[in-house]
Design an enzyme around this catalytic site. Structure first.
Site, short mmCIF file in Angstrom:
data_model
loop_
_atom_site.label_atom_id
_atom_site.label_comp_id
_atom_site.label_asym_id
_atom_site.label_seq_id
_atom_site.Cartn_x
_atom_site.Cartn_y
_atom_site.Cartn_z
CE LYS A 93 34.04 32.21 33.94
NZ LYS A 93 35.15 33.04 33.43
CD GLN A 105 38.85 32.58 33.87
OE1 GLN A 105 37.84 32.38 33.20
NE2 GLN A 105 38.82 33.34 34.94
CG ASP A 117 34.91 36.82 28.96
OD1 ASP A 117 34.07 36.77 29.87
OD2 ASP A 117 35.98 36.19 28.97
N1 GUN Z 1 39.21 36.64 34.98
C1 GUN Z 1 38.51 37.26 35.94
N2 GUN Z 1 37.26 37.55 35.52
C2 GUN Z 1 37.18 37.09 34.25
C3 GUN Z 1 36.13 37.07 33.28
O1 GUN Z 1 35.02 37.57 33.49
N3 GUN Z 1 36.44 36.50 32.10
C4 GUN Z 1 37.67 35.97 31.83
N4 GUN Z 1 37.86 35.46 30.63
N5 GUN Z 1 38.64 35.97 32.70
C5 GUN Z 1 38.40 36.52 33.91
#
Ligand code: GUN
Length: 293
Positions: free
Chosen positions: A52, A96, A119
């Site tokens: 990311k 995350q 998110d």
């Molecule tokens: N863990 C797995 N997928 C995601 C996501 O899309 N966002 C976040 N913050 N954590 C994740």
């Protein structure tokens, strides 16, 4: 059979965003700034967060990575979230998942300012999504909708089976595809670990979204000819023939299912890259909203 090439489409989207950023810079506007909080050192989470941050650099966003140790307390994490909530330089941020056991995930997600929740996990934003109001759509479902749309896969009136009811993928996916919208208007069935006659249900599906977290669960005998298959799963399977000691597998047994499918996403290179692209899109949207305030 057509491969739904998430890697290519996500690169197209990133190029589009990069162009947008260039024009922001030329007008002297602030560029979007995404922050990510990573707690602990889970291998997969580190890979995703680094991807990311790298994507931000590539398209000209500012990014901040906040790395906290595994033993971080809930209170310490809430403090960090408060810092980002109130920092005018941050347009959006993510925490995350998964988080270590001592931290209550729901409490954390609820502490994120909805206005910076790129998110789309905060209850306010989930509610707005369910009500068709402007919001940040969660990145993985948003990416799947975008992929279906760009490949012009017909969804209107189709039988869609969503496998899995997670807050991050299955649940929002089922809501979005049943809505009156692009890549929507479908008749949606959600199946999960307590569902009966699973094969009967999956065999009737025109489109399957597999998001159950069990590697290679969906096999060729469970689908009909010309099915469209979206594979959200990504699991590391030990494999000594690989340099890094593992291979990546989805929730779909690609070998058998791809023989029957009209469209299918690969793993890796399908849904994963789309998730990142849509997170960037949400961050751009957040920047623009902040500009207009
Ligand atoms: N863990 C797995 N997928 C995601 C996501 O899309 N966002 C976040 N913050 N954590 C994740």
């Amino acid at each position: 059979m057509t491969i739904l090439d998430g890697k290519k489409v996500s690169n197209d989207i990133k190029d589009e965003i990069a162009e947008h950023v260039k024009s922001m810079v030329s007008k002297g506007e602030k560029v979007p700034h995404l922050a990510a909080i990573l707690v602990g050192s889970d291998g997969a989470s580190m890979t995703y967060v680094n991807a990311k941050v790298k994507a931000c650099e590539r398209i000209g966003f500012n990014s901040t990575l906040v790395e906290l140790p595994e033993y971080t307390s809930e209170e310490e994490l809430l403090e960090k979230i408060n810092d980002l909530n109130t920092d005018p330089n941050i347009d959006g941020f993510i925490v995350q998942l998964p988080l270590p056991d001592q931290i209550d995930e729901q409490k954390i997600l609820m502490a994120i300012e909805p206005d910076k929740d790129v998110d789309g996990f905060h209850p306010t934003n989930v509610g707005r999504m369910a009500l068709d109001l402007p919001t940040f759509l969660p990145a993985t479902p948003y990416g799947i909708m975008e992929l279906l749309e760009r490949y012009q896969v017909e969804t209107s009136g189709k039988n869609v089976v969503v496998m899995g009811r997670s807050h991050i993928v299955g649940r929002p996916m089922s809501i979005l595809m049943s809505q009156k919208r692009k890549a929507g208007d479908a008749t949606v069935t959600v199946v999960h670990s307590r569902s009966k006659n699973l094969k009967e249900v999956t065999k009737s599906a025109d489109i399957i979204v597999a998001a159950i977290g069990i590697s290679e669960f969906l096999t060729g005998d469970m689908v009909k000819e010309d099915v469209v298959v979206i594979d959200v799963g990504i699991t590391r399977i030990p494999d000594q023939t690989k340099k890094n000691g593992y291979r990546l597998a989805g929730d779909v047994e690609f070998e058998s299912v791809s023989k029957k499918a009209s469209y299918i996403t690969p793993v890796p290179g399908g849904v994963g890259p789309m998730t990142i692209a849509m997170l960037l899109k949400n961050t751009l949207l957040s920047r623009e909203r902040h500009n207009n305030k």
